[in-house]
Design an enzyme around this catalytic site. Sequence first.
Site, PDB file in Angstrom:
ATOM      1  N   CYS A   1     -30.898   3.714  38.563  1.00  0.00           N
ATOM      2  CA  CYS A   1     -29.842   3.102  37.762  1.00  0.00           C
ATOM      3  C   CYS A   1     -29.452   1.779  38.433  1.00  0.00           C
ATOM      4  CB  CYS A   1     -28.642   4.041  37.693  1.00  0.00           C
ATOM      5  SG  CYS A   1     -27.158   3.247  37.050  1.00  0.00           S
TER       6      CYS A   1
ATOM      7  N   ARG B   1     -30.890   2.399 -10.386  1.00  0.00           N
ATOM      8  CA  ARG B   1     -31.967   1.744 -11.122  1.00  0.00           C
ATOM      9  C   ARG B   1     -33.189   2.667 -11.193  1.00  0.00           C
ATOM     10  NH1 ARG B   1     -36.019  -2.423 -11.625  1.00  0.00           N
ATOM     11  NH2 ARG B   1     -37.022  -1.912  -9.680  1.00  0.00           N
TER      12      ARG B   1
ATOM     13  N   ASP C   1       0.881   4.305  -2.614  1.00  0.00           N
ATOM     14  CA  ASP C   1       0.685   5.713  -2.239  1.00  0.00           C
ATOM     15  C   ASP C   1       1.772   6.608  -2.829  1.00  0.00           C
ATOM     16  OD1 ASP C   1      -1.555   5.102  -0.889  1.00  0.00           O
ATOM     17  OD2 ASP C   1      -0.632   5.087   1.107  1.00  0.00           O
TER      18      ASP C   1
ATOM     19  N   LYS D   1     -26.799 -13.919  -5.931  1.00  0.00           N
ATOM     20  CA  LYS D   1     -27.586 -12.681  -5.960  1.00  0.00           C
ATOM     21  C   LYS D   1     -27.029 -11.775  -4.863  1.00  0.00           C
ATOM     22  CE  LYS D   1     -32.370 -11.061  -6.054  1.00  0.00           C
ATOM     23  NZ  LYS D   1     -32.123  -9.850  -5.346  1.00  0.00           N
TER      24      LYS D   1
ATOM     25  N   LYS E   1     -34.444 -17.445  -4.046  1.00  0.00           N
ATOM     26  CA  LYS E   1     -34.054 -16.784  -2.806  1.00  0.00           C
ATOM     27  C   LYS E   1     -33.707 -17.766  -1.673  1.00  0.00           C
ATOM     28  CE  LYS E   1     -35.090 -12.755  -2.073  1.00  0.00           C
ATOM     29  NZ  LYS E   1     -35.504 -11.419  -2.425  1.00  0.00           N
TER      30      LYS E   1
ATOM     31  N   ASP F   1       0.836  -1.201   0.000  1.00  0.00           N
ATOM     32  CA  ASP F   1       0.000   0.000   0.000  1.00  0.00           C
ATOM     33  C   ASP F   1       0.876   1.259   0.000  1.00  0.00           C
ATOM     34  OD1 ASP F   1      -1.916  -1.853   0.249  1.00  0.00           O
ATOM     35  OD2 ASP F   1      -2.751  -1.126   2.155  1.00  0.00           O
ATOM     36  N   ALA F   2       1.978   1.165   0.752  1.00  0.00           N
ATOM     37  CA  ALA F   2       2.854   2.339   0.870  1.00  0.00           C
ATOM     38  C   ALA F   2       3.451   2.695  -0.492  1.00  0.00           C
ATOM     39  CB  ALA F   2       3.966   2.057   1.869  1.00  0.00           C
TER      40      ALA F   2
ATOM     41  N   CYS G   1     -29.456   7.558  33.283  1.00  0.00           N
ATOM     42  CA  CYS G   1     -28.858   7.749  34.599  1.00  0.00           C
ATOM     43  C   CYS G   1     -28.041   9.025  34.493  1.00  0.00           C
ATOM     44  CB  CYS G   1     -27.933   6.567  34.938  1.00  0.00           C
ATOM     45  SG  CYS G   1     -26.812   6.916  36.295  1.00  0.00           S
TER      46      CYS G   1
ATOM     47  N   ASP H   1     -26.671  -8.722  -2.442  1.00  0.00           N
ATOM     48  CA  ASP H   1     -27.661  -7.857  -1.821  1.00  0.00           C
ATOM     49  C   ASP H   1     -27.101  -6.447  -1.693  1.00  0.00           C
ATOM     50  OD1 ASP H   1     -29.984  -7.078  -0.720  1.00  0.00           O
ATOM     51  OD2 ASP H   1     -29.684  -8.040   1.218  1.00  0.00           O
TER      52      ASP H   1
ATOM     53  N   GLU I   1     -25.563 -17.575 -10.707  1.00  0.00           N
ATOM     54  CA  GLU I   1     -24.696 -16.578 -10.070  1.00  0.00           C
ATOM     55  C   GLU I   1     -25.238 -16.320  -8.683  1.00  0.00           C
ATOM     56  OE1 GLU I   1     -25.204 -13.131 -12.475  1.00  0.00           O
ATOM     57  OE2 GLU I   1     -24.042 -13.955 -14.127  1.00  0.00           O
TER      58      GLU I   1
ATOM     59  N   LYS J   1     -29.950 -17.955 -14.876  1.00  0.00           N
ATOM     60  CA  LYS J   1     -30.143 -17.272 -16.164  1.00  0.00           C
ATOM     61  C   LYS J   1     -29.973 -18.251 -17.319  1.00  0.00           C
ATOM     62  CE  LYS J   1     -28.158 -13.011 -14.330  1.00  0.00           C
ATOM     63  NZ  LYS J   1     -27.051 -12.062 -14.303  1.00  0.00           N
TER      64      LYS J   1
ATOM     65  N   CYS K   1     -25.629   2.398  39.960  1.00  0.00           N
ATOM     66  CA  CYS K   1     -25.297   3.343  41.030  1.00  0.00           C
ATOM     67  C   CYS K   1     -26.511   3.764  41.858  1.00  0.00           C
ATOM     68  CB  CYS K   1     -24.604   4.572  40.444  1.00  0.00           C
ATOM     69  SG  CYS K   1     -25.732   5.603  39.497  1.00  0.00           S
TER      70      CYS K   1
ATOM     71  N   SER L   1     -36.499  -5.945 -12.980  1.00  0.00           N
ATOM     72  CA  SER L   1     -36.216  -6.643 -11.732  1.00  0.00           C
ATOM     73  C   SER L   1     -36.271  -8.151 -12.015  1.00  0.00           C
ATOM     74  CB  SER L   1     -37.274  -6.221 -10.730  1.00  0.00           C
ATOM     75  OG  SER L   1     -36.991  -6.810  -9.506  1.00  0.00           O
ATOM     76  N   LEU L   2     -36.123  -8.967 -11.000  1.00  0.00           N
ATOM     77  CA  LEU L   2     -36.178 -10.417 -11.209  1.00  0.00           C
ATOM     78  C   LEU L   2     -37.383 -11.002 -10.493  1.00  0.00           C
ATOM     79  CD1 LEU L   2     -32.430 -11.306 -10.550  1.00  0.00           C
ATOM     80  CD2 LEU L   2     -33.624 -11.617 -12.722  1.00  0.00           C
TER      81      LEU L   2
ATOM     82  N   CYS M   1     -21.322   7.640  37.805  1.00  0.00           N
ATOM     83  CA  CYS M   1     -21.786   6.246  37.769  1.00  0.00           C
ATOM     84  C   CYS M   1     -20.689   5.359  37.147  1.00  0.00           C
ATOM     85  CB  CYS M   1     -23.072   6.165  36.942  1.00  0.00           C
ATOM     86  SG  CYS M   1     -23.596   4.487  36.576  1.00  0.00           S
TER      87      CYS M   1
ATOM     88  N   GLU N   1     -24.061  -4.619  -9.261  1.00  0.00           N
ATOM     89  CA  GLU N   1     -24.583  -4.369  -7.920  1.00  0.00           C
ATOM     90  C   GLU N   1     -23.491  -3.738  -7.056  1.00  0.00           C
ATOM     91  OE1 GLU N   1     -27.711  -5.331  -7.849  1.00  0.00           O
ATOM     92  OE2 GLU N   1     -28.311  -5.438  -5.743  1.00  0.00           O
TER      93      GLU N   1
ATOM     94  N   TYR O   1     -22.783  -7.746 -13.486  1.00  0.00           N
ATOM     95  CA  TYR O   1     -23.382  -9.019 -13.912  1.00  0.00           C
ATOM     96  C   TYR O   1     -24.119  -8.966 -15.245  1.00  0.00           C
ATOM     97  CZ  TYR O   1     -26.973  -6.696 -11.095  1.00  0.00           C
ATOM     98  OH  TYR O   1     -27.801  -5.771 -10.552  1.00  0.00           O
TER      99      TYR O   1
HETATM  100  S1  IVH Z   1     -29.404  -9.952 -13.284  1.00  0.00           S
HETATM  101  C1  IVH Z   1     -33.202  -8.272 -15.762  1.00  0.00           C
HETATM  102  N1  IVH Z   1     -27.697 -10.876 -11.574  1.00  0.00           N
HETATM  103  O1  IVH Z   1     -31.228  -8.262  -7.931  1.00  0.00           O
HETATM  104  C2  IVH Z   1     -32.616  -8.276 -14.415  1.00  0.00           C
HETATM  105  N2  IVH Z   1     -29.244  -9.235 -10.803  1.00  0.00           N
HETATM  106  O2  IVH Z   1     -34.090  -8.561  -7.350  1.00  0.00           O
HETATM  107  C3  IVH Z   1     -31.192  -8.609 -14.518  1.00  0.00           C
HETATM  108  N3  IVH Z   1     -28.941  -8.594  -8.457  1.00  0.00           N
HETATM  109  O3  IVH Z   1     -32.385  -5.648  -9.961  1.00  0.00           O
HETATM  110  C4  IVH Z   1     -30.565  -8.683 -13.206  1.00  0.00           C
HETATM  111  N4  IVH Z   1     -27.240  -9.920  -8.058  1.00  0.00           N
HETATM  112  O4  IVH Z   1     -30.093  -5.336  -8.790  1.00  0.00           O
HETATM  113  C5  IVH Z   1     -28.725 -10.030 -11.762  1.00  0.00           C
HETATM  114  N5  IVH Z   1     -26.074 -11.767 -10.210  1.00  0.00           N
HETATM  115  C6  IVH Z   1     -27.106 -10.939 -10.382  1.00  0.00           C
HETATM  116  C7  IVH Z   1     -27.596 -10.104  -9.347  1.00  0.00           C
HETATM  117  C8  IVH Z   1     -28.686  -9.272  -9.596  1.00  0.00           C
HETATM  118  C9  IVH Z   1     -28.054  -9.003  -7.554  1.00  0.00           C
HETATM  119  C10 IVH Z   1     -30.010  -7.600  -8.180  1.00  0.00           C
HETATM  120  C11 IVH Z   1     -30.279  -6.636  -9.300  1.00  0.00           C
HETATM  121  C12 IVH Z   1     -31.749  -6.834  -9.625  1.00  0.00           C
HETATM  122  C13 IVH Z   1     -32.266  -7.414  -8.354  1.00  0.00           C
HETATM  123  C14 IVH Z   1     -33.550  -8.180  -8.573  1.00  0.00           C
END
Ligand code: IVH
Length: 667
Positions: free
Chosen positions: A404, A131, A33, A110, A310, A29-30, A422, A112, A108, A286, A407, A77-78, A427, A170, A222
Site C-alpha cells: 500500500c 420506442r 406538501d 436533440k 450532431k 415546497d412545504a 490494502c 440525449d 430544436e 425539421k 501504510c 429514428s433520425l 491504514c 425524450e 417534441y
Molecule cells: S424528432 C421521426 N426531435 O433522437 C423521428 N427526436 O436519433 C422524430 N430526439 O428517436 C424524432 N431530441 O428519440 C426529435 N427534438 C427532437 C429530439 C429527438 C431527441 C431523439 C428521438 C429519436 C432520436 C433519433
Amino acid sequence: MQREINDLRALIRHHEHKYYIENQPEISDAKFDVLMRQLEALEEASDTPIPPDSPTQRVGGGAVLGTRIPHRNPMLSLNNSYDKQELREFAERVRRLLEDAPVEYITELKIDGLGVSLIYENGVFTRGLTRGDGEYGEDITDNLRTIRSVPLRLVDTETALPPVLEVRGEVFIPKHLLNDINVQREAEAEPPFANPRNAAAGSLRLQDASITASRPLDIFIYTLNYAEGVEVATHTASLKLMKHWGLKCNPHTACHKSIDDVQHYYEQWVTERHDLPYETDGVVVKVNQFSQQRELGATSKYPRWAIAYKFDAQQAITTIKDIEVQVGRTGVLTPVAILEPVLLAGATITNATLHNEQEIQTKDIRIGDRIVLERAGDVIPKIVEVLTAERTGNEKLFGLPDECPVCNTAVQRTEDEVAVRCVNMACVAQLKRRIAHYASRNALQIEGLGPATIDQLVDKELVRDVADLYALEVEPLSKLERMGVPSARNLVHQIEHSKTAPVEKVLFGLGIFHVGETVAELLIERFLSLDALSTATLEEIESVDGIGPQIAESVVNFFSQNKPLIDKLRKADLQCFTVAADATRTEASMMTDSFFSGKTFVVTGSLEGMTRTEASKEIKTRGGKVTSSVTSKTDYLIAGEGAGSKYAKAEELGIPILTEADFFEKL
Ligand code: IVH
C-alpha cells in the site's frame, strides 16, 4: 367533500405545472406538501374511488411492465449529419423533392435520453411506451407516471382536447444529478451509468416504479403524433398547442427561412449547450409545414423531412505525465492518470481514473503516452484511445505496487476480484475515506467536514475512527489550519446534530462493504436496530429479500470485527441506539401475535383502499415479508382489481388468494 377534493386536485395540478413544467413555482415546497397531504387525507376518508389521474396516484397502478404493444405508426429514428456539407445535401434533397417550393425549417435541440410515446384518452394519461424496435414498444406506463413533468391529466384549452392523443418525446436525467446516482450505485457495488442516457434508460425499465420515482427523470415532448379531430398546419403550431395542453416542450426552438440560419443556430449551441442542465448531442432540423412533411414521406428508417445534425464528440488529446495510486475506503487501490492539463467540454481536466490494473493492460496505457480523452456531460472523463503511433519508446509500463503506498502493508490480490486491496483496516488513507463517507450527504451529512479537515484530524491523531468525531472539542479544532473558532463551533454543532440521524443512515455511513443506501434500508426494515443486526446470523440476514450471501457475509464479518466501534458509538449517545431499540420492542410484540408474522406475501393488482406500497408496509410492520413474484415459497397472494399473471400463477401453484376485503379483515 367531493367538491373539495376536485378543487384541491385542480389546485395541485396547477402548482405541479408551474413547478415541473414552467419552472416558475408560485408556492413553497412545504406548502405544496401540505396540499398533497390534505388531498391524501380527504381521498382516504372518501368512499369514492380515487381516479388514476389524481395527483396522489403517481406511484402505484396496475399495468404490467414490459408488455410489447404495437405503435400506432412506427417510431422512426433520425438520419445523422455531421458537418455543413451534409446539412446542405439534406436541404438540397428537400428542395428537389418539393420542386423548389419555399421551405421553412424549425430547429430544436436533440436531447440525449430515451424516446417515448405517451397516450392520453380524453385528456387522461393512459399509456406510455418505449420506442422498442420502432414497431413495438414496451409498456412503461407505471414508470412514466412517476415523472412529475408528465401531466396525468391535460389542460382543456380553446382547442378542445382530442378523445385520443399521442405525443412523443425524450425522457432524460439532468446532467448534475447523474453524478449523485452514480455515487450511490458505486456505494452499492453496482457499475456506474456511463452517461445520462443510460441512466434514463435504466431507470425507465425498472420493475419497481417506486425506484423510478426516486430517480430525477424529466421529459421534453417534441412530436404531436396523433390528435383525433385536431387540425394544425405546422410543427410550430403543434408545439404551441401541446404547451397549451400542459405538456413540457423544450423552449430552445427556432424557425429559419434559410439553411445558413440553421447552420448559425447549430454553431451557437456547439458552445452554449454546455451551460444547459441536460445533455444534448446535436440539433434536430425539421421541415415546418406538415403538408410538406407528408409530401416528403419517409424511408423505412428515417423521415425525409428531418435530420439530426450532431455535435462533435467531446474529445481532447493530452499526455499522461504520471500514474498515481489512490487508496479507497475499502482499501481498493485505484490507479489515476495525472494528465497534462487540457480543456475539455468547458472544464480543465488534470486527471482521469484508470479504474484498475486490468483496464490499463487491456488499453495498454503507459506513462508518457499521448491519449484521447472523452467526456460526456458531467461524467468523469475517460481515456478512450492510446495514440500508439505517437510513442517515442520512452513510455513506461505501469503496475500496481505490492505494498500500500500509504501504510506499506502488503496488498492482497484475489483471483475472483479485479481489485487489488490494502487489508490494513488501520491504514490512514482508508480511515480518511471512511470518515469522509460517514460525513457525506447521503450518510450522516456532517457539513463542514471536508477532505482538508479530515486530513488534519487523522494526521494529528485527533480521530482514529468515526466515533472519535463525537469527542472533538472547539478549542483543539480551532487550532487546525484554515479553521478558526466560528468554523470549529459550527463543526462541533454539526457533529452533535448528526447524532439524531436515522439508524439506516448510520448503518450506511459505517461503510460496510456491499452495504449501500438501499441495502442499509432493507436491513433496517427487517432488523430495526444496529444491535439486532449485529447479533443476526448469516442465515437470518440472507433471508431478507434482496440480500445475497455476499452482503450477508460482509455484514456478519463487520460486526464481529467492530464491536468496540459500535460500543463507542453507543457511548457517544447516537439516538439510533435508543430510538431503534424502542421500536424493536414494540415491533417484536406485534410480530409474534400477528397473522402476517413470518409469512410471505405478494400483492398484485390495484387495491381500492391503499396503494401497493402502503399495503406492503402494513404487512412488514406486522412481521410479514413481501416479495414481487409468486413462487412455491409464497404463503398468500393479495389480489386487487385487475390482477393478471400473478393471479394465474398462484392458482396454478395452489397458493391461497386473499381479496382486498380479506386482507383488510386480517389487518
Ligand atoms: S424528432 C421521426 N426531435 O433522437 C423521428 N427526436 O436519433 C422524430 N430526439 O428517436 C424524432 N431530441 O428519440 C426529435 N427534438 C427532437 C429530439 C429527438 C431527441 C431523439 C428521438 C429519436 C432520436 C433519433
